[in-house]
Design a protein around this motif. Structure first.
Motif, PDB file in Angstrom:
ATOM      1  N   ASP A 130       0.610  -1.207  -0.092  1.00 55.99           N
ATOM      2  CA  ASP A 130      -0.142  -0.647  -0.187  1.00 55.99           C
ATOM      3  C   ASP A 130       0.501   1.149   0.654  1.00 55.99           C
ATOM      4  N   GLY A 131       0.433   2.082  -0.708  1.00 53.38           N
ATOM      5  CA  GLY A 131       1.236   3.664  -0.877  1.00 53.38           C
ATOM      6  C   GLY A 131       1.617   3.531   0.719  1.00 53.38           C
ATOM      7  N   ALA A 132       0.453   4.211   1.090  1.00 57.68           N
ATOM      8  CA  ALA A 132       0.798   4.740   2.568  1.00 57.68           C
ATOM      9  C   ALA A 132       1.813   4.340   3.733  1.00 57.68           C
ATOM     10  N   VAL A 133       1.656   2.619   3.547  1.00 57.77           N
ATOM     11  CA  VAL A 133       2.350   1.479   3.985  1.00 57.77           C
ATOM     12  C   VAL A 133       3.843   1.771   3.303  1.00 57.77           C
ATOM     13  N   PHE A 134       4.113   2.185   2.201  1.00 55.05           N
ATOM     14  CA  PHE A 134       5.502   1.971   1.723  1.00 55.05           C
ATOM     15  C   PHE A 134       6.182   3.456   2.276  1.00 55.05           C
ATOM     16  N   ALA A 135       5.357   4.546   2.232  1.00 51.55           N
ATOM     17  CA  ALA A 135       5.773   6.291   2.175  1.00 51.55           C
ATOM     18  C   ALA A 135       6.572   5.754   3.928  1.00 51.55           C
ATOM     19  N   GLU A 136       5.421   5.062   4.516  1.00 51.93           N
ATOM     20  CA  GLU A 136       5.558   5.325   5.978  1.00 51.93           C
ATOM     21  C   GLU A 136       7.081   4.184   5.894  1.00 51.93           C
ATOM     22  N   HIS A 137       7.546   3.600   5.164  1.00 49.24           N
ATOM     23  CA  HIS A 137       8.611   2.364   5.461  1.00 49.24           C
ATOM     24  C   HIS A 137       9.718   3.281   4.764  1.00 49.24           C
ATOM     25  N   ALA A 138       9.481   4.160   3.769  1.00 51.92           N
ATOM     26  CA  ALA A 138      10.751   4.098   3.066  1.00 51.92           C
ATOM     27  C   ALA A 138      11.130   5.971   4.362  1.00 51.92           C
ATOM     28  N   ALA A 139      10.458   6.184   4.600  1.00 52.03           N
ATOM     29  CA  ALA A 139      10.130   7.586   5.520  1.00 52.03           C
ATOM     30  C   ALA A 139      11.436   6.829   6.948  1.00 52.03           C
ATOM     31  N   SER A 140      10.806   5.503   7.147  1.00 51.47           N
ATOM     32  CA  SER A 140      12.238   5.031   8.769  1.00 51.47           C
ATOM     33  C   SER A 140      13.074   4.674   8.796  1.00 51.47           C
ATOM     34  N   PHE A 141      13.339   4.237   6.818  1.00 50.59           N
ATOM     35  CA  PHE A 141      14.607   3.606   6.680  1.00 50.59           C
ATOM     36  C   PHE A 141      15.195   4.097   7.081  1.00 50.59           C
ATOM     37  N   GLU A 142      16.898   3.025   7.873  1.00 50.68           N
ATOM     38  CA  GLU A 142      17.742   3.023   8.476  1.00 50.68           C
ATOM     39  C   GLU A 142      18.594   3.323   7.359  1.00 50.68           C
ATOM     40  N   GLU A 143      19.233   4.065   6.970  1.00 50.24           N
ATOM     41  CA  GLU A 143      20.769   3.342   5.535  1.00 50.24           C
ATOM     42  C   GLU A 143      21.624   2.732   6.159  1.00 50.24           C
ATOM     43  N   PRO A 144      21.919   1.330   6.416  1.00 46.67           N
ATOM     44  CA  PRO A 144      23.676   1.581   7.401  1.00 46.67           C
ATOM     45  C   PRO A 144      24.587   2.172   6.808  1.00 46.67           C
ATOM     46  N   GLN A 145      25.149   2.337   8.301  1.00 46.08           N
ATOM     47  CA  GLN A 145      25.992   3.962   8.611  1.00 46.08           C
ATOM     48  C   GLN A 145      27.602   2.524   7.832  1.00 46.08           C
ATOM     49  N   SER A 146      28.752   3.246   7.956  1.00 46.15           N
ATOM     50  CA  SER A 146      30.113   3.089   7.050  1.00 46.15           C
ATOM     51  C   SER A 146      30.742   2.437   8.368  1.00 46.15           C
ATOM     52  N   ASP A 147      30.178   2.094  10.080  1.00 47.40           N
ATOM     53  CA  ASP A 147      30.743   1.657  10.900  1.00 47.40           C
ATOM     54  C   ASP A 147      30.168   0.425  10.890  1.00 47.40           C
ATOM     55  N   GLU A 148      29.334  -0.045  10.170  1.00 50.66           N
ATOM     56  CA  GLU A 148      28.275  -1.717  10.003  1.00 50.66           C
ATOM     57  C   GLU A 148      28.951  -2.238   8.203  1.00 50.66           C
ATOM     58  N   LEU A 149      29.930  -1.873   7.749  1.00 52.34           N
ATOM     59  CA  LEU A 149      30.529  -2.918   7.075  1.00 52.34           C
ATOM     60  C   LEU A 149      29.769  -3.656   5.889  1.00 52.34           C
ATOM     61  N   ALA A 150      28.458  -2.855   5.655  1.00 54.75           N
ATOM     62  CA  ALA A 150      27.789  -3.236   4.626  1.00 54.75           C
ATOM     63  C   ALA A 150      28.414  -3.486   3.244  1.00 54.75           C
ATOM     64  N   LEU A 151      27.997  -4.679   2.815  1.00 53.04           N
ATOM     65  CA  LEU A 151      28.341  -5.090   0.757  1.00 53.04           C
ATOM     66  C   LEU A 151      27.532  -3.530   0.120  1.00 53.04           C
ATOM     67  N   LEU A 152      27.649  -3.201  -0.581  1.00 51.84           N
ATOM     68  CA  LEU A 152      26.550  -2.729  -0.837  1.00 51.84           C
ATOM     69  C   LEU A 152      25.991  -3.806  -2.861  1.00 51.84           C
ATOM     70  N   HIS A 153      25.061  -3.087  -3.041  1.00 56.98           N
ATOM     71  CA  HIS A 153      24.896  -4.046  -4.035  1.00 56.98           C
ATOM     72  C   HIS A 153      23.979  -3.215  -4.638  1.00 56.98           C
ATOM     73  N   ARG A 154      24.085  -3.028  -5.993  1.00 59.03           N
ATOM     74  CA  ARG A 154      22.465  -1.744  -6.718  1.00 59.03           C
ATOM     75  C   ARG A 154      22.080  -2.336  -8.302  1.00 59.03           C
ATOM     76  N   PRO A 155      21.312  -1.743  -8.202  1.00 63.22           N
ATOM     77  CA  PRO A 155      20.851  -2.610 -10.069  1.00 63.22           C
ATOM     78  C   PRO A 155      21.997  -2.659 -10.458  1.00 63.22           C
ATOM     79  N   GLY A 156      22.154  -3.134 -11.969  1.00 66.61           N
ATOM     80  CA  GLY A 156      23.150  -3.573 -12.908  1.00 66.61           C
ATOM     81  C   GLY A 156      24.612  -3.807 -11.544  1.00 66.61           C
ATOM     82  N   ASP A 157      25.065  -4.156 -10.625  1.00 63.10           N
ATOM     83  CA  ASP A 157      25.971  -4.081  -9.861  1.00 63.10           C
ATOM     84  C   ASP A 157      25.763  -5.630 -10.879  1.00 63.10           C
TER      85      ASP A 157
END
Length: 181
Positions: A130-157
């Protein structure tokens, strides 16, 4: 492959499930999907769920993860892992089993996600959010910080590149653990 935890992270419709399935198949790992657990419980997060229901779903996932790690199996957790505290909880669980922990952040541009959501709502190939559910999800999403040492994957990688990085990290951590024993 011995015990390890690969935790997926990214917005809904970012492509996490596709990447998670490939990782699980390549590493011969157990795949634990929070969407699948919700399905088993008769729930769908795309329409919004109370926090208590998400807690129960995460508890089921942690239980399955614990069984797999205790059996010395690698596990891929397919979830948005949208909050740092969730990621830290899974990291702590991996540590409790002395298993390597790797965070994979699937970072897809919002425009691509919008297109995928629109396609899903018209094609019926996958359940929509649902649009409202996605909007809340996107607004509250916390991207990994540098100390989390995440492997980054992007479309096309290259998935091959990601898989190679995962194998190298796991080989290095396993070697480091065995050299101290």
């Amino acid at each position: 492959m011995s015990a390890a935890l690969v935790l997926m992270c990214g917005l809904a419709f970012s492509g996490k499930t596709t990447v998670a399935r490939t990782i699980a198949q390549t590493l011969d790992a157990v795949l634990v999907s929070l969407d699948d657990i919700n399905d088993e419980r008769g729930l769908w997060g795309g329409h919004g769920l109370p926090v208590e229901e998400w807690r129960r779903t995460h508890e089921v996932a942690r239980t399955r993860l614990g069984f797999a790690l205790a059996a010395d199996q690698a596990v891929v957790i397919d979830d948005t892992s949208n909050l740092r505290l969730l990621r830290d909880g899974y990291r702590a669980l991996a540590d409790a089993y002395d298993a390597p922990f790797i965070l994979v952040f699937v970072n897809t541009p919002l425009e691509d996600i919008r297109e995928r959501r629109a396609e899903a709502s018209t094609s019926g190939d996958r359940r929509s959010v649902d649009g409202a559910v996605f909007a809340e999800h996107a607004a509250s999403f916390e991207e990994p910080q540098s100390d989390e040492l995440a492997l980054l994957h992007r479309p096309g990688d290259s998935l091959d590149g990601l898989l190679s990085d995962l194998r190298e990290i796991l080989a290095g951590r396993v070697a480091d653990r065995s050299s101290t024993e």
